[in-house]
Write a protein that holds these residues in place. Structure first.
Motif, PDB file in Angstrom:
ATOM      1  N   VAL A  88      37.345  46.732  30.736  1.00  0.00           N
ATOM      2  CA  VAL A  88      38.415  46.150  31.547  1.00  0.00           C
ATOM      3  C   VAL A  88      37.962  45.984  32.995  1.00  0.00           C
ATOM      4  CG1 VAL A  88      40.707  46.586  32.504  1.00  0.00           C
ATOM      5  CG2 VAL A  88      40.296  46.932  30.066  1.00  0.00           C
ATOM      6  N   GLY A  92      36.806  42.235  33.870  1.00  0.00           N
ATOM      7  CA  GLY A  92      37.901  41.751  34.705  1.00  0.00           C
ATOM      8  C   GLY A  92      37.485  41.395  36.121  1.00  0.00           C
ATOM      9  N   THR A  93      36.411  41.987  36.613  1.00  0.00           N
ATOM     10  CA  THR A  93      35.999  41.710  37.995  1.00  0.00           C
ATOM     11  C   THR A  93      34.801  40.765  38.083  1.00  0.00           C
ATOM     12  OG1 THR A  93      34.660  43.727  38.005  1.00  0.00           O
ATOM     13  CG2 THR A  93      36.895  43.876  38.911  1.00  0.00           C
ATOM     14  N   ARG A 114      37.138  32.832  35.375  1.00  0.00           N
ATOM     15  CA  ARG A 114      37.323  34.217  34.935  1.00  0.00           C
ATOM     16  C   ARG A 114      38.617  34.377  34.160  1.00  0.00           C
ATOM     17  NH1 ARG A 114      36.957  37.351  40.012  1.00  0.00           N
ATOM     18  NH2 ARG A 114      39.064  37.881  39.461  1.00  0.00           N
ATOM     19  N   THR A 117      43.621  39.294  34.087  1.00  0.00           N
ATOM     20  CA  THR A 117      43.619  40.729  33.795  1.00  0.00           C
ATOM     21  C   THR A 117      44.258  41.039  32.450  1.00  0.00           C
ATOM     22  OG1 THR A 117      43.738  41.171  36.156  1.00  0.00           O
ATOM     23  CG2 THR A 117      44.259  42.989  34.683  1.00  0.00           C
ATOM     24  N   VAL A 120      41.931  40.125  29.673  1.00  0.00           N
ATOM     25  CA  VAL A 120      40.795  41.050  29.599  1.00  0.00           C
ATOM     26  C   VAL A 120      41.220  42.352  28.919  1.00  0.00           C
ATOM     27  CG1 VAL A 120      39.190  42.451  30.957  1.00  0.00           C
ATOM     28  CG2 VAL A 120      39.575  40.067  31.560  1.00  0.00           C
ATOM     29  N   THR A 124      39.620  43.553  25.383  1.00  0.00           N
ATOM     30  CA  THR A 124      38.927  44.832  25.292  1.00  0.00           C
ATOM     31  C   THR A 124      39.612  45.755  24.285  1.00  0.00           C
ATOM     32  OG1 THR A 124      38.277  44.563  27.599  1.00  0.00           O
ATOM     33  CG2 THR A 124      37.979  46.737  26.634  1.00  0.00           C
ATOM     34  N   SER A 150      39.298  33.545  25.339  1.00  0.00           N
ATOM     35  CA  SER A 150      38.067  33.724  26.113  1.00  0.00           C
ATOM     36  C   SER A 150      36.868  33.320  25.261  1.00  0.00           C
ATOM     37  CB  SER A 150      37.920  35.172  26.573  1.00  0.00           C
ATOM     38  OG  SER A 150      37.837  36.038  25.452  1.00  0.00           O
TER      39      SER A 150
END
Length: 155
Positions: A88, A92-93, A114, A117, A120, A124, A150
C-alpha cells in the motif's frame, strides 16, 4: 485432432488452442492500448513472480528479524501484514515495490497515471488473498488488477 494435439493444447493453454483454431486474440495489452514490447507493455509472468518473490522474502526477513526475533508460527502472519503495508505504501506513492523496481515493473492505473489510494488498498488486499492473483485474463492481468482497474507494466 489426435492425442498429441489434444495434449499439446492442454499443456500450452487455452490461448494457444484458440489461436491454432484460427482466432485472432491480438497481443497482450492491445485492448488496453499498450504497446506490444518495451516500456509500457504488459509485464510478463516471470518478472511478476520474481518481483513477488523478492517482496515476500524481504517481508519475511523483516518479520523474522524485527518483529518475532526468530522464527515462530506468527512469522508468516506478520510477514503478510508487512507485505500489505509495504504494498500500500510503496505502490500508492511511487508505483512500485522494491521487488517490482528490481525487475523493472510499475503499477499504473488502467487509464494512465498512478492508481488512487482506494484502488491500491483493494489491489494489495486481493493480492494478499492470493487466489485473485492466480486468475488471469487474456491480457495476462490478474483478477486483482482487473478489479482495481490497474495494470502492471514494464518501465
Amino acid at each position: 485432432m489426435d492425442n498429441r494435439d489434444a495434449m499439446g493444447s492442454w499443456l500450452s493453454g487455452p490461448r494457444e488452442a484458440l489461436e491454432n483454431a484460427g482466432a485472432d486474440l491480438g497481443y497482450r495489452g492491445e485492448q488496453l492500448g499498450l504497446p506490444e514490447h518495451g516500456p509500457g507493455s504488459i509485464a510478463r509472468p516471470g518478472r511478476r513472480i520474481g518481483a513477488l518473490f523478492v517482496d515476500w522474502a524481504l517481508c519475511m526477513l523483516i518479520a523474522y528479524g524485527l518483529v518475532t526475533r526468530g522464527y515462530s508460527q506468527a512469522t508468516g502472519n506478520w510477514a503478510l501484514l508487512i507485505f500489505f503495508v509495504l504494498g500500500v505504501l510503496t505502490v500508492g506513492t511511487v508505483g512500485f515495490t522494491p521487488g517490482k523496481r528490481l525487475f523493472g515493473l510499475r503499477v499504473v492505473s488502467q487509464s494512465g497515471g498512478r492508481p488512487g489510494t482506494g484502488r491500491v488498498v483493494l489491489r494489495t488486499f486481493l493480492l494478499c488473498l492470493a487466489v485473485p492473483a492466480l486468475i488471469w485474463d487474456r491480457d495476462g492481468r490478474g483478477l486483482h488488477d482487473r478489479l482495481a482497474k490497474s495494470v502492471e507494466v514494464r518501465v
